[in-house]
Design a protein around this motif. Sequence first.
Motif, PDB file in Angstrom:
ATOM      1  N   MET A  16      35.789  63.143  89.721  1.00  0.00           N
ATOM      2  CA  MET A  16      36.467  64.233  89.028  1.00  0.00           C
ATOM      3  C   MET A  16      36.268  65.570  89.741  1.00  0.00           C
ATOM      4  O   MET A  16      37.167  66.415  89.754  1.00  0.00           O
ATOM      5  N   THR A  17      35.106  65.760  90.345  1.00  0.00           N
ATOM      6  CA  THR A  17      34.864  67.003  91.084  1.00  0.00           C
ATOM      7  C   THR A  17      35.769  67.091  92.306  1.00  0.00           C
ATOM      8  O   THR A  17      36.376  68.137  92.580  1.00  0.00           O
ATOM      9  N   LEU A  18      35.878  65.996  93.051  1.00  0.00           N
ATOM     10  CA  LEU A  18      36.768  65.980  94.210  1.00  0.00           C
ATOM     11  C   LEU A  18      38.230  66.159  93.785  1.00  0.00           C
ATOM     12  O   LEU A  18      39.001  66.856  94.456  1.00  0.00           O
ATOM     13  N   THR A  19      38.598  65.545  92.666  1.00  0.00           N
ATOM     14  CA  THR A  19      39.957  65.705  92.147  1.00  0.00           C
ATOM     15  C   THR A  19      40.284  67.173  91.912  1.00  0.00           C
ATOM     16  O   THR A  19      41.346  67.673  92.323  1.00  0.00           O
ATOM     17  N   CYS A  20      39.379  67.877  91.264  1.00  0.00           N
ATOM     18  CA  CYS A  20      39.618  69.290  90.954  1.00  0.00           C
ATOM     19  C   CYS A  20      39.650  70.147  92.217  1.00  0.00           C
ATOM     20  O   CYS A  20      40.422  71.113  92.299  1.00  0.00           O
ATOM     21  N   TYR A 238      45.005  61.540  92.495  1.00  0.00           N
ATOM     22  CA  TYR A 238      45.506  60.744  91.373  1.00  0.00           C
ATOM     23  C   TYR A 238      44.707  59.465  91.206  1.00  0.00           C
ATOM     24  O   TYR A 238      44.429  59.037  90.080  1.00  0.00           O
ATOM     25  N   ALA A 239      44.320  58.838  92.308  1.00  0.00           N
ATOM     26  CA  ALA A 239      43.481  57.642  92.207  1.00  0.00           C
ATOM     27  C   ALA A 239      42.136  57.995  91.585  1.00  0.00           C
ATOM     28  O   ALA A 239      41.628  57.278  90.705  1.00  0.00           O
ATOM     29  N   PHE A 240      41.559  59.122  92.012  1.00  0.00           N
ATOM     30  CA  PHE A 240      40.264  59.539  91.484  1.00  0.00           C
ATOM     31  C   PHE A 240      40.359  59.922  90.010  1.00  0.00           C
ATOM     32  O   PHE A 240      39.485  59.581  89.207  1.00  0.00           O
ATOM     33  N   PHE A 241      41.427  60.649  89.639  1.00  0.00           N
ATOM     34  CA  PHE A 241      41.563  61.077  88.247  1.00  0.00           C
ATOM     35  C   PHE A 241      41.764  59.881  87.321  1.00  0.00           C
ATOM     36  O   PHE A 241      41.124  59.789  86.256  1.00  0.00           O
TER      37      PHE A 241
END
Length: 297
Positions: A16-20, A238-241
């Motif tokens: 989630m951190t990388l997504t943001c 999107y994959a991470f989220f």
Amino acid sequence: MRAILAPLWNNAYLLMTLTCLFWAGNSVIGRAARDLVPPVGLAFWRWVLAFTLLIGVAWPYLKRDREILLKQWRWVVALGALGVGAFNTLLYSGLQYTTAINALLMQSAQPPLIMLMAFFLFRDRTGPVQIVGVLLSLVGVLVIVAGGDIDVLIHLRLNPGDAIILGAMLLWVLYSVLLRFRPPVHPLSFLAATFGIAILFITPFYVMELMAGRRIVPVAESFATIAYVGIFPSLLAYAFFNRGVELLGPGRAGVFLNLMPVFGSLLAIALLGERFTTAHAVGIGLIGIGLLLTRKA
């Protein structure tokens, strides 16, 4: 390789951190390139690139999962059109007109809205510690975007771009909550299917944009912009989220969206030479405490 990637894939907080971080860069670049790449064109080529990079590795899983995807096609179409196609097209369109501070303020409202929608639609329970964490994170965001000056918030004015981004934000909230209905297929199958739906959804709007005479300026910056948004905020984020929501649930995963204004501010400082202030430090600290409280909930 699998042994290396498995810890990342199971670490919801890192995902989630990388997504943001990637999505913060998406907003910054989308705003910076608004005179080079029209909004619908940016959304269209973003997903074409992401789909092209993905389809080779996703194809075996798509063939394996096609019966499940076809059986639950309504959810696939809804999630692809809402959270992939419409959201990003509206986001880029709004960034043509709105200011960074307005966009950050509206993005900061997503976590509590996700929790509220999850409660009203599905009666998801939210604990008091989790609520305190969300509120602290929200206050931290407001401190950052206001620069510690309450007058900025008092005299905030909305414009048509804000209305567009508000619509995009509400679609994203709905997408986040409805992810619980994603078909039980491989993550790559789901990504490829929703990316393909997004391309089909955006195509007629892109044709209208071309007919209106709005075209990509053929310079290196335009292609670099498309490359970034096609790989990091699209394919990876999107994959991470989706995985983060799977591991944490929409409410707890949504709290991490408060990191986007933090990363956005830091990117502006690094790339645009803006000054790091006390307000940034205080805001980041409050958001961090809020995320820790949510994690303990």
